[in-house]
Design a protein around this motif. Structure first.
Motif, PDB file in Angstrom:
ATOM      1  N   SER A  97     -10.905 -20.411 -27.607  1.00 42.42           N
ATOM      2  CA  SER A  97     -10.010 -20.986 -28.632  1.00 42.42           C
ATOM      3  C   SER A  97     -10.260 -20.403 -30.015  1.00 42.42           C
ATOM      4  O   SER A  97      -9.515 -20.670 -30.955  1.00 42.42           O
ATOM      5  CB  SER A  97     -10.167 -22.510 -28.687  1.00 42.42           C
ATOM      6  N   GLY A  98     -11.309 -19.611 -30.149  1.00 45.05           N
ATOM      7  CA  GLY A  98     -11.614 -18.957 -31.414  1.00 45.05           C
ATOM      8  C   GLY A  98     -12.632 -17.857 -31.179  1.00 45.05           C
ATOM      9  O   GLY A  98     -13.354 -17.866 -30.170  1.00 45.05           O
ATOM     10  N   ILE A 132      -7.005 -31.141 -34.608  1.00 49.29           N
ATOM     11  CA  ILE A 132      -6.260 -30.130 -33.860  1.00 49.29           C
ATOM     12  C   ILE A 132      -5.339 -30.742 -32.814  1.00 49.29           C
ATOM     13  O   ILE A 132      -4.390 -30.094 -32.353  1.00 49.29           O
ATOM     14  CB  ILE A 132      -7.235 -29.115 -33.191  1.00 49.29           C
ATOM     15  N   CYS A 159     -13.033 -24.632 -40.839  1.00 50.68           N
ATOM     16  CA  CYS A 159     -12.832 -23.992 -39.540  1.00 50.68           C
ATOM     17  C   CYS A 159     -11.430 -23.378 -39.444  1.00 50.68           C
ATOM     18  O   CYS A 159     -10.469 -24.037 -39.043  1.00 50.68           O
ATOM     19  CB  CYS A 159     -13.042 -25.035 -38.447  1.00 50.68           C
ATOM     20  N   PRO A 161      -8.358 -21.763 -38.001  1.00 55.69           N
ATOM     21  CA  PRO A 161      -7.887 -21.687 -36.613  1.00 55.69           C
ATOM     22  C   PRO A 161      -7.860 -20.261 -36.078  1.00 55.69           C
ATOM     23  O   PRO A 161      -7.561 -19.321 -36.804  1.00 55.69           O
ATOM     24  CB  PRO A 161      -6.474 -22.274 -36.697  1.00 55.69           C
ATOM     25  N   VAL A 162      -8.183 -20.129 -34.812  1.00 57.41           N
ATOM     26  CA  VAL A 162      -8.214 -18.873 -34.057  1.00 57.41           C
ATOM     27  C   VAL A 162      -9.437 -18.030 -34.421  1.00 57.41           C
ATOM     28  O   VAL A 162     -10.113 -17.507 -33.553  1.00 57.41           O
ATOM     29  CB  VAL A 162      -6.918 -18.049 -34.231  1.00 57.41           C
ATOM     30  N   ARG A 165     -13.662 -21.439 -33.412  1.00 59.06           N
ATOM     31  CA  ARG A 165     -13.345 -22.500 -32.464  1.00 59.06           C
ATOM     32  C   ARG A 165     -13.297 -23.831 -33.202  1.00 59.06           C
ATOM     33  O   ARG A 165     -14.124 -24.079 -34.090  1.00 59.06           O
ATOM     34  CB  ARG A 165     -14.411 -22.544 -31.356  1.00 59.06           C
ATOM     35  N   PRO A 166     -12.336 -24.714 -32.859  1.00 60.75           N
ATOM     36  CA  PRO A 166     -12.290 -26.023 -33.523  1.00 60.75           C
ATOM     37  C   PRO A 166     -13.654 -26.700 -33.482  1.00 60.75           C
ATOM     38  O   PRO A 166     -14.356 -26.641 -32.463  1.00 60.75           O
ATOM     39  CB  PRO A 166     -11.244 -26.789 -32.706  1.00 60.75           C
ATOM     40  N   VAL A 175     -10.018 -28.580 -37.499  1.00 61.77           N
ATOM     41  CA  VAL A 175      -9.865 -27.253 -38.097  1.00 61.77           C
ATOM     42  C   VAL A 175      -9.633 -27.426 -39.598  1.00 61.77           C
ATOM     43  O   VAL A 175      -9.638 -28.539 -40.123  1.00 61.77           O
ATOM     44  CB  VAL A 175      -8.703 -26.471 -37.446  1.00 61.77           C
ATOM     45  N   LEU A 179      -4.604 -27.039 -43.406  1.00 61.35           N
ATOM     46  CA  LEU A 179      -3.504 -26.975 -42.449  1.00 61.35           C
ATOM     47  C   LEU A 179      -2.540 -28.142 -42.661  1.00 61.35           C
ATOM     48  O   LEU A 179      -1.332 -28.008 -42.473  1.00 61.35           O
ATOM     49  CB  LEU A 179      -4.069 -27.010 -41.024  1.00 61.35           C
TER      50      LEU A 179
END
Length: 305
Positions: A97-98, A132, A159, A161-162, A165-166, A175, A179
């Motif tokens: 996920s990251g 997330i 954190c 995103p991408v 990782r969350p 994250v 956002l």
């Protein structure tokens, strides 16, 4: 009637967020002491340390080239690396996920924070992150999720995103706080702020003839400018809404022009701090000459009858 309560609200911005240190240096020079700190990502990290008495110069040292550092244990690139832990290896979906993990960054922050407990802070600190799983903005701090260690809240808030990782806290994953909202000045109002100093690094570069258009400077410059335009517009609309909802609160927008600087490179760290200082001093000195910081306005905190 005493002096108004002042809040410092810092945006994110990765390395560009070092401009917050310049703004805080200008505040110190003008004898303006924040009573409340609010931030996401870099703004949250700066607020967490400065609110506990760490000098701006000490934090700037973390980002200097290694041959110019005076701190024996600065924040290094290796803090963003490291092997996956057992949980991540057992969950391939989470592992992919990251690219990187915030775990080592969190441990670094925990080792450097004078106090890692929101409840023990003399001046309130509020850190935002985004859930997330679509549950909106998460707020860490006194009166919200105050039992979470500050270092974990900072890791969640930072954190990206991408790229990372969350970050897990309990059974939830978080994250970057921007956002959901670039700025969370409403938290400062809720804590009783009467003057809110917003340090916003997302000021797009303005080019006019005969200067060459950004469109002719390559994909990196175009992408950076687009990102700045997007988040600057988002933050501007947020502040306009705040002014309408809370006309008794004064918002001071400090937005140095950082469009041409990278979000990740340390090469211009001290220059970014200088630009934050200059813009901060210009905006805040003008406000101080108008007597804005002398007497508290007749205001109500959110929730009062």
């Amino acid at each position: 009637m005493g002096k108004p309560r002042i809040a410092f609200v810092g945006s994110g911005g990765a390395t560009k967020g070092l401009a917050h240190l310049g703004v805080l240096m200008a505040m110190e020079e003008l004898d303006l002491r924040p009573d409340i700190f609010v931030g996401a990502s870099t703004g949250a990290i700066v607020g967490a340390f400065v609110s506990q008495g760490l000098g701006s110069e000490e934090m700037i040292d973390w980002f200097r080239p290694f041959w110019r550092r005076r701190d024996a244990k600065p924040l290094k690139a290796r803090h963003f690396l490291g092997l996956p832990n057992g949980e991540q290896l057992r969950q391939p979906g989470y592992l992919t996920s990251g690219v990187f993990s915030m775990d080592r960054v969190e441990r670094f922050l925990a080792s450097r924070l004078p106090c890692n407990d929101f409840r023990m802070l003399e001046r309130p600190l509020f850190v935002t992150a985004a859930d997330i799983d679509g549950r909106g903005r998460a707020v860490f701090g006194r009166g919200y999720r105050e039992d979470v260690p500050i270092s974990q809240a900072l890791a969640a808030s930072s954190c990206i995103p991408v790229l990372f990782r969350p970050y897990r806290i309990g059974d939830r994953y978080y994250v970057d706080g921007e956002l959901v909202r670039t700025l969370s000045a409403d938290l400062a109002v809720g804590a009783g702020a009467e003057i809110i100093i917003v340090s916003n690094v997302y000021h797009p570069t303005v080019t006019r003839p005969p200067r060459r258009s950004i469109a002719r400077k390559g994909a990196v410059q175009v992408g950076r400018q687009a990102f700045d335009i997007l988040l600057n517009e988002k933050s501007r609309r947020s502040m306009e809404l705040m002014q309408r909802l809370h006309p008794h609160v004064t918002l001071l927008d400090v937005a140095p022009s950082l469009g041409r600087y990278s979000f990740t490179s340390r090469r211009h760290a001290e220059r970014i701090v200088q630009l934050g200082y200059r813009e901060g001093f210009s905006v805040l000195a003008a406000a101080k000459r108008r007597g804005l910081f002398e007497v508290a306005a007749n205001v109500r905190t959110v929730g009062e009858a």
